[in-house]
Design a protein around this motif. Structure first.
Motif, PDB file in Angstrom:
ATOM      1  N   CYS A 100      -0.209 -10.515   6.964  1.00 38.01           N
ATOM      2  CA  CYS A 100      -1.117 -10.093   5.885  1.00 38.01           C
ATOM      3  C   CYS A 100      -0.502 -10.563   4.566  1.00 38.01           C
ATOM      4  CB  CYS A 100      -1.256  -8.579   5.895  1.00 38.01           C
ATOM      5  SG  CYS A 100       0.329  -7.781   5.628  1.00 38.01           S
ATOM      6  N   PHE A 101      -1.231 -10.336   3.491  1.00 38.48           N
ATOM      7  CA  PHE A 101      -0.768 -10.753   2.157  1.00 38.48           C
ATOM      8  C   PHE A 101       0.618 -10.181   1.835  1.00 38.48           C
ATOM      9  CE2 PHE A 101      -0.482  -8.405  -1.870  1.00 38.48           C
ATOM     10  CZ  PHE A 101      -0.131  -9.440  -2.729  1.00 38.48           C
ATOM     11  N   GLY A 102       0.787  -8.877   2.100  1.00 39.89           N
ATOM     12  CA  GLY A 102       2.028  -8.187   1.713  1.00 39.89           C
ATOM     13  C   GLY A 102       3.234  -8.680   2.485  1.00 39.89           C
ATOM     14  N   VAL A 103       3.050  -8.917   3.784  1.00 39.09           N
ATOM     15  CA  VAL A 103       4.170  -9.372   4.611  1.00 39.09           C
ATOM     16  C   VAL A 103       4.508 -10.829   4.278  1.00 39.09           C
ATOM     17  CG1 VAL A 103       4.904  -9.857   6.972  1.00 39.09           C
ATOM     18  CG2 VAL A 103       3.756  -7.712   6.460  1.00 39.09           C
ATOM     19  N   THR A 138       8.564  -4.783  -1.865  1.00 41.68           N
ATOM     20  CA  THR A 138       7.557  -3.767  -1.525  1.00 41.68           C
ATOM     21  C   THR A 138       6.154  -4.324  -1.763  1.00 41.68           C
ATOM     22  OG1 THR A 138       9.083  -2.060  -2.298  1.00 41.68           O
ATOM     23  CG2 THR A 138       6.775  -1.403  -2.005  1.00 41.68           C
ATOM     24  N   CYS A 139       5.283  -4.164  -0.798  1.00 44.89           N
ATOM     25  CA  CYS A 139       3.906  -4.645  -0.971  1.00 44.89           C
ATOM     26  C   CYS A 139       3.274  -3.941  -2.173  1.00 44.89           C
ATOM     27  CB  CYS A 139       3.090  -4.354   0.293  1.00 44.89           C
ATOM     28  SG  CYS A 139       1.360  -4.791   0.081  1.00 44.89           S
ATOM     29  N   PRO A 140       2.583  -4.683  -3.038  1.00 50.89           N
ATOM     30  CA  PRO A 140       1.978  -4.047  -4.218  1.00 50.89           C
ATOM     31  C   PRO A 140       1.016  -2.902  -3.852  1.00 50.89           C
ATOM     32  CG  PRO A 140       1.879  -6.436  -4.408  1.00 50.89           C
ATOM     33  CD  PRO A 140       2.403  -6.143  -3.036  1.00 50.89           C
ATOM     34  N   PHE A 141       0.392  -2.989  -2.677  1.00 47.53           N
ATOM     35  CA  PHE A 141      -0.523  -1.898  -2.273  1.00 47.53           C
ATOM     36  C   PHE A 141       0.258  -0.613  -1.952  1.00 47.53           C
ATOM     37  CE2 PHE A 141      -3.227  -5.577  -0.560  1.00 47.53           C
ATOM     38  CZ  PHE A 141      -3.906  -5.709  -1.764  1.00 47.53           C
ATOM     39  N   VAL A 142       1.453  -0.790  -1.408  1.00 45.59           N
ATOM     40  CA  VAL A 142       2.302   0.382  -1.111  1.00 45.59           C
ATOM     41  C   VAL A 142       2.876   0.932  -2.423  1.00 45.59           C
ATOM     42  CG1 VAL A 142       4.359   1.192   0.122  1.00 45.59           C
ATOM     43  CG2 VAL A 142       2.856  -0.500   1.196  1.00 45.59           C
ATOM     44  N   LYS A 143       3.243   0.005  -3.309  1.00 43.34           N
ATOM     45  CA  LYS A 143       3.787   0.414  -4.606  1.00 43.34           C
ATOM     46  C   LYS A 143       2.755   1.271  -5.356  1.00 43.34           C
ATOM     47  CE  LYS A 143       7.148   0.503  -7.155  1.00 43.34           C
ATOM     48  NZ  LYS A 143       8.104   1.409  -6.556  1.00 43.34           N
ATOM     49  N   ILE A 154      -5.944   3.094   2.333  1.00 42.00           N
ATOM     50  CA  ILE A 154      -5.862   2.238   3.527  1.00 42.00           C
ATOM     51  C   ILE A 154      -6.076   0.787   3.090  1.00 42.00           C
ATOM     52  CG2 ILE A 154      -6.925   1.683   5.755  1.00 42.00           C
ATOM     53  CD1 ILE A 154      -7.649   4.663   5.976  1.00 42.00           C
ATOM     54  N   CYS A 155      -5.235  -0.082   3.607  1.00 40.70           N
ATOM     55  CA  CYS A 155      -5.277  -1.481   3.175  1.00 40.70           C
ATOM     56  C   CYS A 155      -6.461  -2.206   3.820  1.00 40.70           C
ATOM     57  CB  CYS A 155      -3.963  -2.128   3.578  1.00 40.70           C
ATOM     58  SG  CYS A 155      -3.956  -3.879   3.323  1.00 40.70           S
ATOM     59  N   SER A 156      -7.192  -2.955   3.004  1.00 39.20           N
ATOM     60  CA  SER A 156      -8.389  -3.633   3.524  1.00 39.20           C
ATOM     61  C   SER A 156      -8.012  -4.719   4.534  1.00 39.20           C
ATOM     62  CB  SER A 156      -9.204  -4.227   2.384  1.00 39.20           C
ATOM     63  OG  SER A 156      -8.405  -5.144   1.694  1.00 39.20           O
ATOM     64  N   SER A 157      -6.802  -5.265   4.427  1.00 41.95           N
ATOM     65  CA  SER A 157      -6.437  -6.343   5.359  1.00 41.95           C
ATOM     66  C   SER A 157      -6.303  -5.792   6.775  1.00 41.95           C
ATOM     67  CB  SER A 157      -5.162  -7.054   4.896  1.00 41.95           C
ATOM     68  OG  SER A 157      -4.029  -6.545   5.518  1.00 41.95           O
ATOM     69  N   THR A 158      -5.863  -4.542   6.888  1.00 48.40           N
ATOM     70  CA  THR A 158      -5.760  -3.914   8.213  1.00 48.40           C
ATOM     71  C   THR A 158      -7.156  -3.766   8.811  1.00 48.40           C
ATOM     72  OG1 THR A 158      -3.880  -2.655   7.418  1.00 48.40           O
ATOM     73  CG2 THR A 158      -4.903  -1.857   9.419  1.00 48.40           C
ATOM     74  N   LYS A 159      -8.054  -3.256   7.992  1.00 46.62           N
ATOM     75  CA  LYS A 159      -9.426  -3.033   8.455  1.00 46.62           C
ATOM     76  C   LYS A 159     -10.073  -4.368   8.862  1.00 46.62           C
ATOM     77  CE  LYS A 159     -13.752  -1.132   6.797  1.00 46.62           C
ATOM     78  NZ  LYS A 159     -14.564  -1.780   5.779  1.00 46.62           N
ATOM     79  N   ARG A 209      12.219  -4.022   1.918  1.00 44.87           N
ATOM     80  CA  ARG A 209      11.139  -4.677   2.669  1.00 44.87           C
ATOM     81  C   ARG A 209       9.749  -4.204   2.216  1.00 44.87           C
ATOM     82  NH1 ARG A 209      12.345  -1.717   8.434  1.00 44.87           N
ATOM     83  NH2 ARG A 209      12.449   0.370   7.572  1.00 44.87           N
ATOM     84  N   SER A 210       8.725  -4.827   2.781  1.00 41.57           N
ATOM     85  CA  SER A 210       7.353  -4.580   2.302  1.00 41.57           C
ATOM     86  C   SER A 210       6.899  -3.133   2.470  1.00 41.57           C
ATOM     87  CB  SER A 210       6.368  -5.518   3.016  1.00 41.57           C
ATOM     88  OG  SER A 210       6.401  -5.285   4.406  1.00 41.57           O
ATOM     89  N   HIS A 211       7.477  -2.399   3.436  1.00 40.13           N
ATOM     90  CA  HIS A 211       7.133  -0.984   3.638  1.00 40.13           C
ATOM     91  C   HIS A 211       7.448  -0.111   2.425  1.00 40.13           C
ATOM     92  CE1 HIS A 211       6.414  -1.593   7.802  1.00 40.13           C
ATOM     93  NE2 HIS A 211       7.664  -1.737   8.175  1.00 40.13           N
TER      94      HIS A 211
END
Ligand code: SF4
Length: 280
Positions: free
Chosen positions: A12-15, A96-101, A192-197, A73-75
């Motif tokens: 995904c984008f974050g990883v 860290t993924c910006p969505f998690v941040k 919830i991240c849209s990339s997962t969905k 890491r991205s988590h």
């Protein structure tokens, strides 16, 4: 064999961003040893590739000596890890993924305002442990519909709810409906991240077109295991980490084979398996 790859397979984008930043650090000239706090991603083969390049993985910040570089890491991690890194004079490479941040920021802001945090997710997942660390580890953490039903909320308290980025959207929606009946003082944030969905929907769609599915990803990767569950609902599914895990005799029975991969599966592993399937 007709092989079709899901439109949303793999990093995904974050990883992708996190792995790119870490790789750049390893490739650039550096005079400090580079450590990762926890395996960079839930993919053994990818972690090994980075370790061959010189990365050292430590499970605990106390295992990391002072004055080296430490990759987050991205988590993401809790606030206390940043504080400890400062004390140890570590040079932090924060991937860290910006969505998690963004979840960290929501949690910190609302905790500072005096709200109680409700965190919908798996309490043992590093992302959730990190998020909880932005409200002094005080969040109410629930993962299932039953836990939402059993939860007792104080009518006098203001709550703020966030979700683990990889939560199943349907389960999350049901849990929110239950919580709404328990209190009207909850500020819900669907994080919830849209990339997962998108990856889950694409996998389901492809599975419905194919005779079987191959899901590539780490055994400990929660998003990979969710993909396996979704595909299994639709057609026979092979869950593998590498080509060596493939039951060749079994897969040869199928003509139309769909492929998807978890967010932590590198392209080179996906490509290797596709080439192998083509060669059968
Ligand atoms: S799944 Fe979403 S939140 Fe998690 S790392 Fe990937 S892009 Fe970021």
């Amino acid at each position: 064999m007709n092989i079709k790859i899901s439109e949303k397979a793999g990093f995904c984008f974050g990883v992708k961003r996190a792995m790119g930043l870490a790789w750049r650090e390893l490739c650039e000239e550096h005079d400090k040893q580079i450590y990762a706090l926890g395996p960079l991603i839930h993919n053994k083969q990818a972690v090994e590739k980075y370790e061959e390049r010189g990365l050292v993985t430590a499970d605990d910040i106390e295992e990391i000596p002072s004055d080296v570089k430490m990759i987050i890491r991205s988590h993401g991690v809790s606030k206390s890890i940043y504080d400890r890194a400062d004390e140890k004079e570590l040079e932090v490479v924060d991937t860290t993924c910006p969505f998690v941040k963004k979840i960290h920021d929501i949690v910190k802001e609302n905790y500072d305002k005096g709200k109680k945090i409700i965190l919908i997710g798996d309490k043992n997942h590093p992302e959730v442990i990190g998020i909880n660390g932005w409200c002094n580890n005080s969040a109410i953490i629930i993962k299932t519909i039953d836990e939402a039903k059993e939860l007792e909320l104080d009518p006098e308290v203001d709550y703020c709810s966030v979700a683990q980025t990889t939560m199943n959207l349907e389960v999350y929606g049901n849990m929110v409906d239950i919580l709404k009946q328990k209190s009207d003082k909850i500020d819900f944030n669907n994080t919830i991240c849209s990339s997962t969905k998108a990856r889950q929907e694409a996998a389901r769609e492809l599975a419905s077109e194919m005779d079987c599915m191959v899901v590539i990803g780490g055994k400990h990767s929660s998003n990979t295991q969710k993909l396996v569950g979704i595909c299994k609902e639709v057609c026979p599914t092979f869950a593998i980490e590498t080509r060596d895990d493939l039951d060749v005799e079994e897969i040869k029975k199928y003509e139309n084979v769909g492929i998807t991969a978890g967010a932590s599966t590198p392209d080179w592993i996906i490509d290797d398996i596709i080439e192998y399937l083509k060669s059968l």
